[in-house]
Scaffold this motif. Structure first.
Motif, PDB file in Angstrom:
ATOM      1  N   ALA A   1       0.818  -1.237   0.007  1.00 37.93           N
ATOM      2  CA  ALA A   1      -0.038   0.050   0.022  1.00 37.93           C
ATOM      3  C   ALA A   1       0.874   1.426  -0.108  1.00 37.93           C
ATOM      4  O   ALA A   1       0.509   2.304  -0.768  1.00 37.93           O
ATOM      5  CB  ALA A   1      -0.993   0.177   1.377  1.00 37.93           C
ATOM      6  N   SER A   2       2.039   1.312   0.785  1.00 36.38           N
ATOM      7  CA  SER A   2       2.670   2.352   0.770  1.00 36.38           C
ATOM      8  C   SER A   2       3.690   2.710  -0.555  1.00 36.38           C
ATOM      9  O   SER A   2       4.194   3.707  -0.600  1.00 36.38           O
ATOM     10  CB  SER A   2       3.647   2.352   1.928  1.00 36.38           C
ATOM     11  N   LEU A   3       3.746   1.606  -1.340  1.00 34.72           N
ATOM     12  CA  LEU A   3       4.687   1.522  -2.310  1.00 34.72           C
ATOM     13  C   LEU A   3       3.993   1.721  -3.737  1.00 34.72           C
ATOM     14  O   LEU A   3       4.430   2.171  -4.767  1.00 34.72           O
ATOM     15  CB  LEU A   3       5.545   0.307  -2.561  1.00 34.72           C
ATOM     16  N   VAL A   4       2.421   1.521  -3.538  1.00 31.30           N
ATOM     17  CA  VAL A   4       1.866   1.703  -4.835  1.00 31.30           C
ATOM     18  C   VAL A   4       1.898   3.002  -5.528  1.00 31.30           C
ATOM     19  O   VAL A   4       1.801   2.789  -6.925  1.00 31.30           O
ATOM     20  CB  VAL A   4       0.280   1.328  -4.472  1.00 31.30           C
ATOM     21  N   ASN A   5       1.970   4.065  -4.941  1.00 29.27           N
ATOM     22  CA  ASN A   5       2.138   5.355  -5.836  1.00 29.27           C
ATOM     23  C   ASN A   5       3.667   5.741  -5.938  1.00 29.27           C
ATOM     24  O   ASN A   5       3.861   6.786  -6.462  1.00 29.27           O
ATOM     25  CB  ASN A   5       1.241   6.323  -5.023  1.00 29.27           C
ATOM     26  N   LEU A   6       4.560   4.851  -5.599  1.00 35.50           N
ATOM     27  CA  LEU A   6       5.925   5.304  -5.643  1.00 35.50           C
ATOM     28  C   LEU A   6       6.571   4.477  -6.887  1.00 35.50           C
ATOM     29  O   LEU A   6       7.692   4.790  -7.288  1.00 35.50           O
ATOM     30  CB  LEU A   6       6.812   4.777  -4.376  1.00 35.50           C
ATOM     31  N   VAL A   7       6.015   3.356  -7.107  1.00 34.70           N
ATOM     32  CA  VAL A   7       6.606   2.483  -8.225  1.00 34.70           C
ATOM     33  C   VAL A   7       5.441   2.365  -9.425  1.00 34.70           C
ATOM     34  O   VAL A   7       4.426   1.977  -8.897  1.00 34.70           O
ATOM     35  CB  VAL A   7       7.150   1.056  -7.820  1.00 34.70           C
ATOM     36  N   PRO A   8       5.949   1.969 -10.462  1.00 33.03           N
ATOM     37  CA  PRO A   8       4.845   1.743 -11.525  1.00 33.03           C
ATOM     38  C   PRO A   8       4.628   0.255 -11.575  1.00 33.03           C
ATOM     39  O   PRO A   8       3.292   0.062 -12.105  1.00 33.03           O
ATOM     40  CB  PRO A   8       5.544   2.114 -13.097  1.00 33.03           C
ATOM     41  N   ASP A   9       5.103  -0.522 -10.979  1.00 32.16           N
ATOM     42  CA  ASP A   9       4.695  -2.149 -11.048  1.00 32.16           C
ATOM     43  C   ASP A   9       3.905  -2.594  -9.766  1.00 32.16           C
ATOM     44  O   ASP A   9       3.922  -1.874  -8.835  1.00 32.16           O
ATOM     45  CB  ASP A   9       6.299  -2.675 -10.798  1.00 32.16           C
ATOM     46  N   GLU A  10       3.281  -3.776 -10.077  1.00 28.40           N
ATOM     47  CA  GLU A  10       2.606  -4.209  -9.160  1.00 28.40           C
ATOM     48  C   GLU A  10       3.664  -4.829  -8.267  1.00 28.40           C
ATOM     49  O   GLU A  10       4.770  -5.165  -8.145  1.00 28.40           O
ATOM     50  CB  GLU A  10       1.970  -5.497  -9.395  1.00 28.40           C
ATOM     51  N   VAL A  11       3.375  -4.795  -6.650  1.00 32.50           N
ATOM     52  CA  VAL A  11       4.328  -5.057  -5.584  1.00 32.50           C
ATOM     53  C   VAL A  11       3.573  -6.235  -4.782  1.00 32.50           C
ATOM     54  O   VAL A  11       2.375  -6.370  -4.493  1.00 32.50           O
ATOM     55  CB  VAL A  11       4.440  -3.808  -4.692  1.00 32.50           C
ATOM     56  N   HIS A  12       4.388  -7.378  -4.498  1.00 32.52           N
ATOM     57  CA  HIS A  12       3.918  -8.410  -3.673  1.00 32.52           C
ATOM     58  C   HIS A  12       3.541  -7.708  -2.260  1.00 32.52           C
ATOM     59  O   HIS A  12       4.033  -6.708  -1.808  1.00 32.52           O
ATOM     60  CB  HIS A  12       5.124  -9.184  -3.530  1.00 32.52           C
TER      61      HIS A  12
END
Length: 252
Positions: A166-177
């Protein structure tokens, strides 16, 4: 003498008590079950071998992460990408920063990898280039109740307050585990970050809160029954006194 129990007012009191006592007992039993589950999880965790003693398995075999798979050694392959500093984290009693690097896994989402810990304000060691295979202990995503986590708002660019998809969703373009791993052997002479116990798997403060709530609900049930008997006894005594003419009848 007890005919007053059939009056409309007492029907309401009786109905309330008849519903409240079973509800309190149900809630107390539920809290006790929660405590016993935590005790069982604690016993299982004590019997389980340490992560260093277990064979690592591919990450995909352990997802989605849960109480059964959290804390298991996992392997993943890919290429390191964007890197973040996770500030104000404690290892061996010292304050410093986690070094978190995103691993673009082969044919899948990116995996947050905590490569190690460095003292505060030390430069972050560069991640290895090219295809790598990492082995680390699987951890569930952090949340605002996790120790060491603080709001991501107001942090400088390149810093992350919480390790989660949730904290990375707006920081990287890729899907995150929706999970992360901490390397069992830190990179570049950093200090390895020890895995944390999964919430609900140990006898922590929350476990004893469940036990305390159990007692409270059973006390509520007993108090409800006690008060009902007190009210009945007082009403019966007043009825008897009116019958004996010791007190005036308010209806007269």
């Amino acid at each position: 003498m007890y005919r007053f129990l059939l009056t409309p007012r007492w029907w309401g009191i009786n109905a309330f008590v008849a519903l409240a006592i079973p509800f309190c007992i149900f809630m107390g039993t539920w809290q006790l079950d929660r405590f016993e589950d935590r005790v069982d999880s604690h016993q299982e965790a004590k019997k389980a071998p340490a992560p260093s003693e277990r064979a690592a398995v591919p990450l995909t075999e352990l997802l989605p992460v849960d109480k059964r798979t959290a804390g298991r050694p996992a392997t993943a392959s890919g290429v390191y990408g964007k890197q973040f500093r996770v500030p104000d984290r404690q290892v061996d009693g010292e304050r410093g920063d986690y070094v978190l690097t995103l691993l673009k896994t082969d044919g899948g989402p990116v995996l947050p990898v905590v490569r190690g810990w460095v003292p505060k304000d030390d430069p972050l060691p560069a991640a290895p280039s090219g295809e790598v295979t990492v082995t680390g202990v699987l951890q569930p995503s952090e949340h605002m109740g996790t120790d060491g986590v603080h709001s991501t708002g107001g942090l400088p660019a390149g810093q992350l307050g919480m390790i989660s998809a949730a904290s990375l969703v707006n920081l990287v373009p890729d899907e995150v585990h929706n999970a992360w791993i901490t390397l069992m052997k830190a990179d570049a002479d950093m200090v390895a970050v020890p895995p944390v116990m999964v919430e609900g798997s140990g006898l922590d403060l929350k476990a004893f809160q469940n036990l305390g709530y159990t007692g409270e609900w059973f006390v509520f049930a007993a108090f409800m029954l006690f008060m009902w008997f007190r009210l009945v006894r007082r009403e019966a005594e007043e009825f008897r006194d009116r019958e004996l003419g010791l007190t005036p009848d308010p209806a007269a």
